[in-house]
Design an enzyme around this catalytic site. Structure first.
Site, PDB file in Angstrom:
ATOM      1  N   LEU A 276      21.433 -41.066 -22.537  1.00 15.56           N
ATOM      2  CA  LEU A 276      21.656 -40.591 -21.173  1.00 15.56           C
ATOM      3  C   LEU A 276      21.603 -41.722 -20.158  1.00 15.56           C
ATOM      4  CD1 LEU A 276      19.423 -37.383 -21.270  1.00 15.56           C
ATOM      5  CD2 LEU A 276      21.915 -37.490 -21.397  1.00 15.56           C
ATOM      6  N   GLY A 277      20.842 -42.760 -20.459  1.00 11.72           N
ATOM      7  CA  GLY A 277      20.692 -43.866 -19.525  1.00 11.72           C
ATOM      8  C   GLY A 277      19.563 -44.767 -19.972  1.00 11.72           C
TER       9      GLY A 277
ATOM     10  N   GLY B  57      16.312 -47.436 -18.191  1.00 17.99           N
ATOM     11  CA  GLY B  57      15.629 -48.050 -17.060  1.00 17.99           C
ATOM     12  C   GLY B  57      14.693 -49.137 -17.535  1.00 17.99           C
ATOM     13  N   GLY B  58      13.762 -49.536 -16.634  1.00 13.80           N
ATOM     14  CA  GLY B  58      12.814 -50.576 -16.993  1.00 13.80           C
ATOM     15  C   GLY B  58      11.913 -50.176 -18.138  1.00 13.80           C
TER      16      GLY B  58
ATOM     17  N   LYS C  99      12.408 -40.035 -24.024  1.00 14.69           N
ATOM     18  CA  LYS C  99      12.238 -41.327 -23.362  1.00 14.69           C
ATOM     19  C   LYS C  99      11.504 -42.258 -24.322  1.00 14.69           C
ATOM     20  CE  LYS C  99      10.415 -43.035 -18.940  1.00 14.69           C
ATOM     21  NZ  LYS C  99       9.677 -42.606 -17.735  1.00 14.69           N
TER      22      LYS C  99
ATOM     23  N   VAL D 218      16.788 -43.463 -22.533  1.00 10.14           N
ATOM     24  CA  VAL D 218      16.535 -42.017 -22.570  1.00 10.14           C
ATOM     25  C   VAL D 218      17.681 -41.356 -23.321  1.00 10.14           C
ATOM     26  CG1 VAL D 218      16.143 -39.927 -21.215  1.00 10.14           C
ATOM     27  CG2 VAL D 218      15.318 -42.134 -20.364  1.00 10.14           C
TER      28      VAL D 218
ATOM     29  N   ASP E 217       6.836 -45.255  -7.081  1.00 18.72           N
ATOM     30  CA  ASP E 217       8.176 -45.694  -7.493  1.00 18.72           C
ATOM     31  C   ASP E 217       9.208 -44.600  -7.235  1.00 18.72           C
ATOM     32  OD1 ASP E 217      10.001 -47.542  -8.425  1.00 18.72           O
ATOM     33  OD2 ASP E 217       9.717 -47.039 -10.529  1.00 18.72           O
TER      34      ASP E 217
ATOM     35  N   GLY F 227      12.780 -48.134 -20.719  1.00 17.64           N
ATOM     36  CA  GLY F 227      13.537 -48.088 -21.957  1.00 17.64           C
ATOM     37  C   GLY F 227      14.605 -47.010 -21.885  1.00 17.64           C
TER      38      GLY F 227
END
Length: 658
Positions: free
Chosen positions: A334-335, A337-338, A355, A342, A452, A340
């Site tokens: 799905l994507g 980020g910082g 995740k 998902v 965040d 890891g």
């Protein structure tokens, strides 16, 4: 479940040398908190009184000292305490060093506390003498106890006896030891500041001991430190000289020696049975593997989870997660980020989001445990729901409810792949995020600072309801605590408040600042950091919004994709609220409860905003602007934005490159 009261989290490292001794490696000071809500000016009466207090404490201390200098609002209260095993000279040196450092680190702060391993120094404009403070931070040994059940039993018995001894001692310090096994001893020490009564000292120490399961469970050693008391335990003597000579009786539990009497017999039995056991394990493993390989789907299994507990969570086995995500295939991704990547998955016909902690991630086990413990206790329609976790074969995985419409940043900023957002949907998202933050700040069992908040950490369900996600950077506060300080600044530039980005000072108002940025992004359809000074004339979205309002052109901020199909009064009110949230001064920003009232009622009068943080103006002087507009929609309505006659000066701050 006991309410966690956590200010800051640090780790200390132990190294084992060839001779078997264990050495503590740490930074000095351990922590410094400079409370930013009130400051003094240079060469003021308060500063002179503060210097007198610090000089008095460092000159006259003999284990413990207090001082108070001045009158009225310029009066300064101070306290210093040294660890009970220090000599008078060592105590004086530690306090003098702390007095010099605290003036450098907390320049102009009217209230500060500094902790070192050997002493504590504290001052404030408010009289804190005799008041218990049960907000703690902690340090833990990196090694786990070999028999955690027995270790915790003995350790708690030791600390309980020491707490009672310290509370009834004039020094309010006690140390001692207790047998853990035939060859290992647990050493402990507890201490209170001597301004406390005996009852308050015992209460503070009991709170510190009760905090251990939430911070330091199963660790071989830990330090729990607060402003009015502290405890420490280790499997090695950590005090100087004979300070650990107080031998306390063992508690009435099954004696450790009874376990060792059967050691020889157990070793022989194990040696004989090893080949047979290995063969059985091999056969059993093959049977399980063949059975699992025939299954088309796997189901989660409840089991004990190392270092993470909570009745609300399910423990997922790694095999089931691999099957659900097609072995973490790119097609299911799905994507990233910082933290890891998902992945989307399906278990028992139910869609999930997985995740997975990346080995290359700058974040790690601490953030993983933090997120699990936090989200497991939070339940709100505007927070993403954690279903369970997995910690097998070095993997650290979180399993969430699947939120079908992806993250807000993709929907809002990706014009090709994103979904069209009409004005009603944007307002719905703004209101939902505000409700989620209000729950975190005021209504949950824990007071949480997210730290965040940004569009990529807001997920949208099938009805476009927002759900705040990613609590890896979040901080738990005590019920009466609203702020803290950290040396490790974690978050995303462009969404971090100036006091946090520059000095590491975070508070509930830090989240308010981030919310204001996200709100203005939703109104404008532009990222805060998407501006080019040469092309746009503004350095970021916040400057752009402010300048448009100063020039009586606020509606030009509204996303052009909306055309004319939006409520102008609602848009103007949102812009106004956004500018209030991103003001530079912490005290000027509203709370999330006030934001909720502003969004929910047009009858609430909004104050005039001051320029946003890091504002670079187009004029020589910038003051608060007055935004006035009708609460009734009218085709020929005009917006009256006039320069205020307020005499409030505004500090213009430049953010330097880091």
């Amino acid at each position: 479940m006991r309410m966690l009261q956590l200010s800051l989290v640090f780790l200390f490292v132990v190294s084992v040398h060839q001779a078997g001794a264990v050495e503590l490696i740490t930074y000095d000071p351990l922590s410094t908190i400079c409370f930013p809500e009130s400051n003094y000016t240079a060469n003021s009466t308060y500063q002179h009184n503060l210097k007198s207090v610090l000089l008095s404490l460092s000159s006259n201390i003999s284990g413990f000292a207090t001082a108070a200098v001045g009158q009225g609002p310029d009066k300064v209260y101070g306290l210093a305490v040294c660890r009970g095993d220090l000599s008078a000279a060592e105590c004086q040196n530690c306090t003098a060093d702390a007095a010099a450092m605290i003036q450098q680190r907390c320049s102009k702060s009217k209230s500060s506390t500094m902790w070192r391993l050997s002493c504590e120094l504290r001052y404030s404009s408010k009289n804190f003498m005799g008041t218990v403070d049960t907000n703690f931070f902690f340090l833990t040994n990196v090694n786990n106890a070999t028999d955690p059940v027995l270790f915790n039993q003995q350790m708690k018995a030791l600390l309980g006896n020491l707490s009672a001894a310290a509370a009834n001692s004039s020094s309010m310090f006690a140390s001692g030891q207790i047998q853990y096994t035939d060859f290992r001893v647990i050493y402990g020490a507890v201490q209170c500041t001597r301004d406390l009564s005996s009852a308050n000292c015992l209460n503070c120490l009991n709170e510190a001991v009760a905090f251990i399961p939430y911070c330091c469970a199963e660790r071989q050693g830990a330090v729990v430190i607060g402003a009015t008391c502290s405890i420490r335990y280790e499997l090695y003597p950590f005090l100087k000289g004979s300070a650990v000579g107080l031998q306390l009786p063992s508690p009435s539990v099954a004696p450790p020696t009874s376990r060792s009497k059967n050691t020889g017999t157990a070793v022989i039995a194990v040696a004989v049975l090893i080949p047979l056991v290995l063969l059985c394990i091999l056969i059993f493993g093959l049977i399980l593997w063949r059975r699992n390989s025939r299954k088309t789907s796997q189901t989660p299994v409840n089991r004990d989870k190392e270092e993470v507990d909570g009745p609300e969570l399910l423990g997922f086995n790694l095999l089931s997660i691999r099957a659900a995500t097609n072995d973490f295939s790119e097609s299911n991704k799905l994507g990233e980020g910082g933290y890891g990547p998902v992945y989307k998955g399906t278990i028992d016909g139910k869609e999930i989001a997985v995740k997975r902690l990346s080995n290359k991630s700058g974040q790690g086990s601490a953030e993983f445990k933090n997120e699990v413990r936090l989200i497991a206790k939070l339940q709100h329609r505007n927070l993403v729901r954690l279903l369970g976790c997995c910690m097998e074969d070095g993997e650290k995985i979180l399993v969430y409810e699947f939120v079908p419409n992806n993250s807000l940043d993709r929907v809002l900023f990706d014009r090709e792949k994103g979904l069209p957002l009409d004005w009603a949907t944007r307002l719905k998202i703004i209101t939902g995020i505000a409700r989620g933050l209000l729950y975190l700040h005021e209504d949950s069992r824990l007071k949480i600072i997210h730290r965040d908040l940004k569009p990529s950490n807001v997920l949208l369900d099938n009805e476009m309801n927002p759900k705040i996600a990613d609590f890896g950077m979040a901080k738990i506060c005590g019920m009466d605590e609203t702020q803290g300080n950290t040396k490790r600044i974690a978050g995303t530039y462009g969404y971090m408040s100036p006091e946090y980005a520059i000095n590491g000072n975070y508070s509930l108002k830090s989240d308010v600042y981030s919310f204001g940025v996200v709100l203005l992004e939703l109104v404008s359809g532009r990222k805060n950091t998407s501006f080019n000074i040469d092309a746009d004339g503004d350095r970021d979205l916040l400057n752009h919004a402010w300048n448009l309002c100063e020039e009586n052109r606020p509606l030009e901020l509204v996303d052009k994709a909306l055309g004319e199909s939006y409520d102008q009064n609602e848009a103007l009110r949102c812009i106004h609220i956004g500018l209030l949230c991103v003001q530079e001064a912490i005290v000027d920003r509203p709370t999330m409860s006030s934001v909720g009232l502003m969004l929910g009622s047009t009858s609430v009068t909004l104050p005039a905003p001051h320029p946003p943080a890091f504002y670079v103006g187009r004029r020589s002087r910038h003051e608060a602007i007055s935004l006035s507009y009708s609460t009734e929609q009218s085709e020929d309505q005009t917006l009256n934005l006039m320069q205020s006659s307020s005499s409030n000066a505004v500090t213009i701050t430049e953010l330097q490159a880091r």
